[in-house]
Enzyme design. Structure first.
Site, PDB file in Angstrom:
ATOM      1  N   CYS A  91       8.880  38.422  15.293  1.00 52.33           N
ATOM      2  CA  CYS A  91       8.369  39.466  14.401  1.00 52.33           C
ATOM      3  C   CYS A  91       9.174  39.385  13.107  1.00 52.33           C
ATOM      4  O   CYS A  91      10.400  39.556  13.121  1.00 52.33           O
ATOM      5  CB  CYS A  91       8.563  40.821  15.072  1.00 52.33           C
ATOM      6  SG  CYS A  91       8.095  42.233  14.065  1.00 52.33           S
ATOM      7  N   CYS A 201       3.758  37.136   8.650  1.00 53.08           N
ATOM      8  CA  CYS A 201       3.687  38.094   9.757  1.00 53.08           C
ATOM      9  C   CYS A 201       3.059  37.340  10.919  1.00 53.08           C
ATOM     10  O   CYS A 201       2.053  36.632  10.729  1.00 53.08           O
ATOM     11  CB  CYS A 201       2.810  39.281   9.354  1.00 53.08           C
ATOM     12  SG  CYS A 201       2.398  40.395  10.721  1.00 53.08           S
TER      13      CYS A 201
HETATM   14  N1  DGL Z   1       4.089  40.630  13.883  1.00 61.74           N
HETATM   15  C1  DGL Z   1       4.892  41.516  13.083  1.00 61.74           C
HETATM   16  C2  DGL Z   1       5.556  40.739  11.948  1.00 61.74           C
HETATM   17  O1  DGL Z   1       5.640  39.523  12.034  1.00 61.74           O
HETATM   18  C3  DGL Z   1       4.073  42.700  12.654  1.00 61.74           C
HETATM   19  C4  DGL Z   1       4.887  43.839  12.178  1.00 61.74           C
HETATM   20  C5  DGL Z   1       4.238  45.180  12.299  1.00 61.74           C
HETATM   21  O2  DGL Z   1       4.126  45.668  13.422  1.00 61.74           O
HETATM   22  O3  DGL Z   1       3.888  45.758  11.273  1.00 61.74           O
HETATM   23  O4  DGL Z   1       6.046  41.289  10.994  1.00 61.74           O
END
Ligand code: DGL
Length: 294
Positions: A91, A201
Site C-alpha cells: 500500500c 496506488c
Molecule cells: N492500495 C492503497 C495504496 O496503494 C490504497 C490506499 C487507500 O486505501 O486509499 O495507496
C-alpha cells in the site's frame, strides 16, 4: 508504484533465524495489494502467503496520519502474530505515512512500495509524466523526496485519484461513472503531452483496461508490482529466509470486512477460487467503532 528505492538493512538480527517455511505477510488497506500478491506468486512460487485487506477501514488515502499509523501498526502486528517471517506493505499510502514507524516498532524485515517515479523518468520521451495516487501519498515527504531525487528534467503532473479506490473495492472497473472519472483525470495529462502514467496506488492496476480504453497506446503505464516482488526475493535471499520446498499454492486470504469483493477479485484477477476469512483486528482508533458494529 515500485519497491522502495533504498531498502534499509534489516534492523533486527534475530529475525534472520525465522523459519524459511513461514509465510510472507502481505497487507493493503483493501484489495489493491492483490496486484502485488499476483506478482509475488509469479516470482516466488514456493512461498506461503497470507494476505490481509483492511477493507472495513478503506480507503486510507483520505484518513488522518494518526489513523493510518494506528491501523498499519495493528495489522502488521497481527501478521507477525500469525507467524509471518517478512512483511510486504503493499500500500503506497501506508508506506508513505507509516513504514518508518512500523520498522521502529517491529523486529521483522519489511518491504514497502512507492510510486514509480524513477522508472517513469527513465522511459518518458515527451518528458511529461502523469502520476495518479492518493492524497496522503502525494502530500507525503517520501513522495516529494522521490521527485527531488529522480524527476530530473521531467515534468510530473500529480493527480489525486478521488473515488478510484472505492470503485475497485466494489469491483467496479468499467462502469460509465468510473470511465467518466478516469477521463477527467487522464485527459488533462494527455492534453499536456504526457506519454507515461505512474500508477501510484496498488488498487490502480485493476483499472489497466479502463485506462487503455481511454488513452490507447498514448500512455505507457508504470506498474511496478514485479519490481516489488523482486525486491522481496532479494531480501529473502539476503536474510536466508527463502522457502525452497513447494508450498501450498493457495494463499490464505483474510479481510476485516465481509470479504465478498476480495473473493470476486481473487477469482477474476488471480483465477483463484479462494475463501476469505473474516478477521477482527482492533486498534486504538477503531476498537470502539468495531465493537459498536458487533
Ligand atoms: N492500495 C492503497 C495504496 O496503494 C490504497 C490506499 C487507500 O486505501 O486509499 O495507496
Amino acid at each position: 508504484m515500485s519497491a522502495e528505492s533504498d531498502l534499509p538493512p534489516n534492523p533486527n538480527p534475530t529475525a534472520r533465524s525465522a523459519d524459511p517455511s513461514a509465510s510472507v505477510g502481505i497487507f493493503d488497506s483493501g484489495l489493491g495489494g492483490l496486484s502485488v500478491l499476483r506478482a509475488v506468486r509469479a516470482v516466488l512460487p514456493h512461498e506461503r502467503l497470507i494476505y490481509i485487506a483492511d477493507s472495513l477501514h478503506a480507503p486510507y488515502g483520505k484518513k488522518d496520519d494518526d489513523f493510518i499509523d494506528d491501523r498499519t501498526t495493528a495489522i502488521c502486528r497481527w501478521l507477525v502474530a500469525q507467524g509471518a517471517k517478512v512483511l510486504v506493505v503493499a500500500c503506497n499510502t501506508a508506506t508513505a505515512q507509516s513504514i518508518a514507524l512500523v520498522r521502529e516498532t517491529l523486529a521483522i524485515p519489511i518491504v514497502g512500495v512507492e510510486p514509480g517515479v524513477k522508472p517513469a523518468a527513465a522511459v518518458s520521451k515527451s518528458r511529461v509524466v502523469g502520476v495518479l495516487a492518493t492524497q496522503v501519498t502525494l502530500r507525503s515527504a517520501r513522495f516529494w523526496s522521490l521527485l527531488e531525487r529522480y524527476a530530473g528534467d521531467c515534468r510530473f503532473m500529480l493527480q489525486t485519484g478521488h473515488g478510484l479506490v472505492q470503485a475497485v473495492e466494489r469491483c467496479d472497473t468499467s462502469s460509465p461513472e468510473l470511465m467518466a472519472l478516469l477521463e477527467s483525470y487522464l485527459v488533462p495529462m494527455l492534453d499536456a503531452g504526457a506519454d507515461t502514467l505512474v500508477l501510484g496506488c496498488t488498487h490502480y492496476p485493476f483499472l489497466d483496461r479502463a485506462i487503455r480504453d481511454i488513452a490507447g497506446e498514448r500512455l505507457q503505464i508504470v506498474d511496478t508490482s514485479v519490481a516489488i516482488a523482486r525486491q522481496l526475493d532479494r531480501l529473502l535471499d539476503a536474510d536466508r529466509l527463502k522457502n525452497d520446498a513447494p508450498a501450498d499454492p493457495m494463499p490464505r486470504f483474510c479481510s476485516t470486512a465481509d470479504g465478498k469483493s476480495q473473493r470476486q477479485l481473487a477469482a477474476s484477477l488471480l483465477h483463484l477460487d479462494a475463501t476469505v476469512e473474516h478477521v477482527h483486528i482492533p486498534s486504538r482508533r477503531t476498537s470502539v467503532a468495531e465493537s459498536d458494529l458487533a
